[in-house]
Each structure stands twice: as C-alpha cells, then as structure tokens.
Design a protein around this motif. Sequence first.
Motif, PDB file in Angstrom:
ATOM      1  N   VAL A  51       0.810  -1.261   0.045  1.00  0.00           N
ATOM      2  CA  VAL A  51      -0.067  -0.119   0.223  1.00  0.00           C
ATOM      3  C   VAL A  51       0.723   1.266   0.160  1.00  0.00           C
ATOM      4  CG1 VAL A  51      -1.733   1.466   1.221  1.00  0.00           C
ATOM      5  CG2 VAL A  51      -1.891  -1.173   1.175  1.00  0.00           C
ATOM      6  N   VAL A  52       1.935   1.461   0.799  1.00  0.00           N
ATOM      7  CA  VAL A  52       2.952   2.256   0.917  1.00  0.00           C
ATOM      8  C   VAL A  52       3.632   2.568  -0.547  1.00  0.00           C
ATOM      9  CG1 VAL A  52       4.860   3.330   1.953  1.00  0.00           C
ATOM     10  CG2 VAL A  52       3.078   2.267   3.365  1.00  0.00           C
ATOM     11  N   ASN A  53       4.004   1.553  -0.870  1.00  0.00           N
ATOM     12  CA  ASN A  53       4.521   1.431  -2.380  1.00  0.00           C
ATOM     13  C   ASN A  53       3.757   2.034  -3.377  1.00  0.00           C
ATOM     14  OD1 ASN A  53       6.950   0.301  -1.136  1.00  0.00           O
ATOM     15  ND2 ASN A  53       6.396  -1.870  -1.505  1.00  0.00           N
ATOM     16  N   LEU A  54       2.544   1.585  -3.425  1.00  0.00           N
ATOM     17  CA  LEU A  54       1.489   1.850  -4.449  1.00  0.00           C
ATOM     18  C   LEU A  54       1.367   3.469  -4.299  1.00  0.00           C
ATOM     19  CD1 LEU A  54      -0.253   0.650  -6.468  1.00  0.00           C
ATOM     20  CD2 LEU A  54      -1.939   0.760  -4.819  1.00  0.00           C
ATOM     21  N   LEU A  55       1.496   4.277  -2.995  1.00  0.00           N
ATOM     22  CA  LEU A  55       1.399   5.584  -2.872  1.00  0.00           C
ATOM     23  C   LEU A  55       2.532   6.220  -3.557  1.00  0.00           C
ATOM     24  CD1 LEU A  55      -0.106   8.014  -1.513  1.00  0.00           C
ATOM     25  CD2 LEU A  55       1.481   7.590   0.636  1.00  0.00           C
ATOM     26  N   ALA A  56       3.694   5.570  -3.004  1.00  0.00           N
ATOM     27  CA  ALA A  56       5.002   6.223  -3.714  1.00  0.00           C
ATOM     28  C   ALA A  56       5.116   6.364  -5.158  1.00  0.00           C
ATOM     29  CB  ALA A  56       6.341   5.641  -3.159  1.00  0.00           C
ATOM     30  N   ILE A  57       4.470   5.166  -5.841  1.00  0.00           N
ATOM     31  CA  ILE A  57       4.712   4.762  -7.244  1.00  0.00           C
ATOM     32  C   ILE A  57       3.527   5.930  -7.889  1.00  0.00           C
ATOM     33  CG2 ILE A  57       4.348   3.354  -9.140  1.00  0.00           C
ATOM     34  CD1 ILE A  57       5.451   1.115  -6.905  1.00  0.00           C
ATOM     35  N   ARG A  58       2.631   5.727  -7.544  1.00  0.00           N
ATOM     36  CA  ARG A  58       1.345   6.577  -8.096  1.00  0.00           C
ATOM     37  C   ARG A  58       1.272   7.921  -7.816  1.00  0.00           C
ATOM     38  NH1 ARG A  58      -2.213   2.273  -9.470  1.00  0.00           N
ATOM     39  NH2 ARG A  58      -0.811   0.697 -10.504  1.00  0.00           N
ATOM     40  N   ARG A  59       1.582   8.382  -6.583  1.00  0.00           N
ATOM     41  CA  ARG A  59       1.620   9.777  -6.209  1.00  0.00           C
ATOM     42  C   ARG A  59       2.944  10.103  -5.424  1.00  0.00           C
ATOM     43  NH1 ARG A  59      -3.492  12.115  -5.562  1.00  0.00           N
ATOM     44  NH2 ARG A  59      -2.016  13.891  -5.778  1.00  0.00           N
ATOM     45  N   PRO A  60       4.035  10.074  -6.333  1.00  0.00           N
ATOM     46  CA  PRO A  60       5.397  10.488  -5.828  1.00  0.00           C
ATOM     47  C   PRO A  60       5.495  11.826  -5.248  1.00  0.00           C
ATOM     48  CG  PRO A  60       5.354  10.432  -8.049  1.00  0.00           C
ATOM     49  CD  PRO A  60       4.062   9.833  -7.669  1.00  0.00           C
ATOM     50  N   GLU A  61       4.505  12.780  -5.746  1.00  0.00           N
ATOM     51  CA  GLU A  61       4.523  14.128  -5.401  1.00  0.00           C
ATOM     52  C   GLU A  61       4.134  14.269  -4.006  1.00  0.00           C
ATOM     53  OE1 GLU A  61       0.495  13.617  -6.735  1.00  0.00           O
ATOM     54  OE2 GLU A  61       2.427  13.136  -7.380  1.00  0.00           O
ATOM     55  N   LEU A  62       3.235  13.670  -3.396  1.00  0.00           N
ATOM     56  CA  LEU A  62       2.956  13.537  -2.177  1.00  0.00           C
ATOM     57  C   LEU A  62       4.016  13.130  -1.020  1.00  0.00           C
ATOM     58  CD1 LEU A  62      -1.071  12.203  -2.284  1.00  0.00           C
ATOM     59  CD2 LEU A  62      -0.078  14.691  -2.207  1.00  0.00           C
ATOM     60  N   VAL A  63       4.496  11.793  -1.311  1.00  0.00           N
ATOM     61  CA  VAL A  63       5.585  11.528  -0.656  1.00  0.00           C
ATOM     62  C   VAL A  63       6.830  12.366  -0.844  1.00  0.00           C
ATOM     63  CG1 VAL A  63       7.223   9.428  -0.565  1.00  0.00           C
ATOM     64  CG2 VAL A  63       5.078   9.051  -1.333  1.00  0.00           C
ATOM     65  N   ASP A  64       6.956  13.156  -1.848  1.00  0.00           N
ATOM     66  CA  ASP A  64       8.176  14.113  -1.700  1.00  0.00           C
ATOM     67  C   ASP A  64       7.893  15.307  -0.602  1.00  0.00           C
ATOM     68  OD1 ASP A  64       9.514  12.897  -3.665  1.00  0.00           O
ATOM     69  OD2 ASP A  64       8.733  13.924  -5.272  1.00  0.00           O
ATOM     70  N   GLN A  65       6.644  15.723  -0.686  1.00  0.00           N
ATOM     71  CA  GLN A  65       6.092  16.639   0.529  1.00  0.00           C
ATOM     72  C   GLN A  65       6.359  16.211   1.887  1.00  0.00           C
ATOM     73  OE1 GLN A  65       2.032  17.773  -0.590  1.00  0.00           O
ATOM     74  NE2 GLN A  65       2.757  18.374  -2.581  1.00  0.00           N
ATOM     75  N   LEU A  66       5.934  14.913   2.034  1.00  0.00           N
ATOM     76  CA  LEU A  66       6.175  14.120   3.282  1.00  0.00           C
ATOM     77  C   LEU A  66       7.691  14.234   3.561  1.00  0.00           C
ATOM     78  CD1 LEU A  66       4.741  12.709   5.638  1.00  0.00           C
ATOM     79  CD2 LEU A  66       5.201  10.668   4.473  1.00  0.00           C
ATOM     80  N   VAL A  67       8.363  14.073   2.544  1.00  0.00           N
ATOM     81  CA  VAL A  67      10.021  13.988   2.877  1.00  0.00           C
ATOM     82  C   VAL A  67      10.622  15.247   3.203  1.00  0.00           C
ATOM     83  CG1 VAL A  67      12.311  13.410   1.735  1.00  0.00           C
ATOM     84  CG2 VAL A  67      10.516  11.932   1.584  1.00  0.00           C
ATOM     85  N   GLU A  68      10.037  16.367   2.518  1.00  0.00           N
ATOM     86  CA  GLU A  68      10.246  17.624   2.864  1.00  0.00           C
ATOM     87  C   GLU A  68      10.062  18.208   3.991  1.00  0.00           C
ATOM     88  OE1 GLU A  68       8.652  19.979  -0.236  1.00  0.00           O
ATOM     89  OE2 GLU A  68       9.858  19.231  -1.865  1.00  0.00           O
ATOM     90  N   LEU A  69       8.630  17.716   4.685  1.00  0.00           N
ATOM     91  CA  LEU A  69       8.187  17.974   6.190  1.00  0.00           C
ATOM     92  C   LEU A  69       9.110  17.145   6.994  1.00  0.00           C
ATOM     93  CD1 LEU A  69       6.060  18.930   7.994  1.00  0.00           C
ATOM     94  CD2 LEU A  69       4.590  17.146   7.483  1.00  0.00           C
TER      95      LEU A  69
END
Length: 236
Positions: A51-69
């Motif tokens: 589920v987490v991988n799917l989020l990173a693959i399909r919505r990478p911009e959201l994960v990037d925002q999380l990494v910045e935070l």
Amino acid sequence: MPDPVVELYSAPPDGFVAARAELVAAAKAAGQSDRAKQLGKLRKPTVAAWVVNLLAIRRPELVDQLVELSAALRSAQRQLKGDALRELTRQRREAVGALVKEAVALATKADPGNRGKLPVAEVEATLTAAVSDAEVAEQVRSGRLVRAASYAGFGEVPRPQLRLVTDEAPEPPAEEEEDDAGARRSAEAERAARRRAIEKELTTARAAEKTTGKELDQATKAETDGAAAVEQAAPP
C-alpha cells in the motif's frame, strides 16, 4: 515502456511470486543472466508495504512533500524550536492522515477484494516513521518497501530496523510529551513520598517492637523473681 520492477511492486502482492518468475524467465531467455539474478532476489512485500509502495509509485509528489516535512521537522528538533516544532507536528499529523486516505483509496482501486481488509494502522505507522527518520523516508520514496516500519519515539532514530513491525503507539505531539513528562515526575515524587512514609512507619514499628520486647523481658524477670520469693517463703 513501463519499468517491469515498478509494475511488480505496484501490483497486489498475491501475484508477486508468479510475476517475478515471469520476469526472471524473460531475462534468462534474453541472455541477461545478471538481470535474471537481480530480479530473482526481489522480495515480496507485505500488504502494508505494498500500500505504501503504491502511494510512492502513483503519487510521488505527495511522498516528496512528506519527505520535505520530515527534513523540516528534524531540523526544528535539533534546534529545539518549540513553536516551529509544534506547528510542524500538527502538519505532520494532517499530512500523514491525508496520505493514509490516498494510499487506501489507491489500494482499494487496485484490488477491490481487499476493501475493508487493509492494514491501515501499519500504513499510518510507516508514514509516521518516514517523517521521523530520513532513512525510512527514502525507503518509502523508493517504492520498494518490503516490510512496514514503525517508530514511536521523539526525534531522529539511530538506524531503525526498517523491516520490523512493532506494537508501539504513534508518536505523541510535543504538548502531550510535556504533559507525560510532568505526569512521570509527579508519579515519581508520589512514590518517593510513599516510600518515605513506609520507611518511617517501619522505623516506628521496630522501635515499638524493641520497647515491647524489653518490657516483656522485665515482666518475665519479675515473674521469675516473684516465684522464687514465694518458694523461699513457703514452710519446709
């Protein structure tokens, strides 16, 4: 042409082993023995990791925002910026909550049969851990997580075991941690006071025991002396 490895980790984990075997066979047929070995070493993710991988693959911009935070939060922790830390902690809770909803929606769409059966708590714990530790964040961003991660502490962690899932509770907000620290200090003070009271009672009891023992010895001696005097006074 889509990356077959990306497709492998995007698909529900039930079909992972069979799909990996097909990739290995195709690589061997193409004479790519090294590629086949690499593909054969890919590990099947748990449902939560998928589920987490799917989020990173399909919505990478959201994960990037999380990494910045994540980076901003760790910086505030190192610099002990209370106001900034509280604001970033609030943002973290909101961001993680939004990402969990998006991840669950993506997983439900990819595999409708899993609706209502997804390990939402493990997904949330993994994304929370990603905010607290840079290594977890990069693992999440890679889209190839194998096991869910969990971290319940405050601040950065010294290399957590990313593939282990624990039952620890989610990280509390800064205000709650201050309250917890105060509660612990109060509890410790209360225990110390009880201990002192018990020690005082024990000391008093021991003193009373000594006094009672002394009085008992005196009474026994008096009784013995009285019996001897009666015996001497008796006629022959």
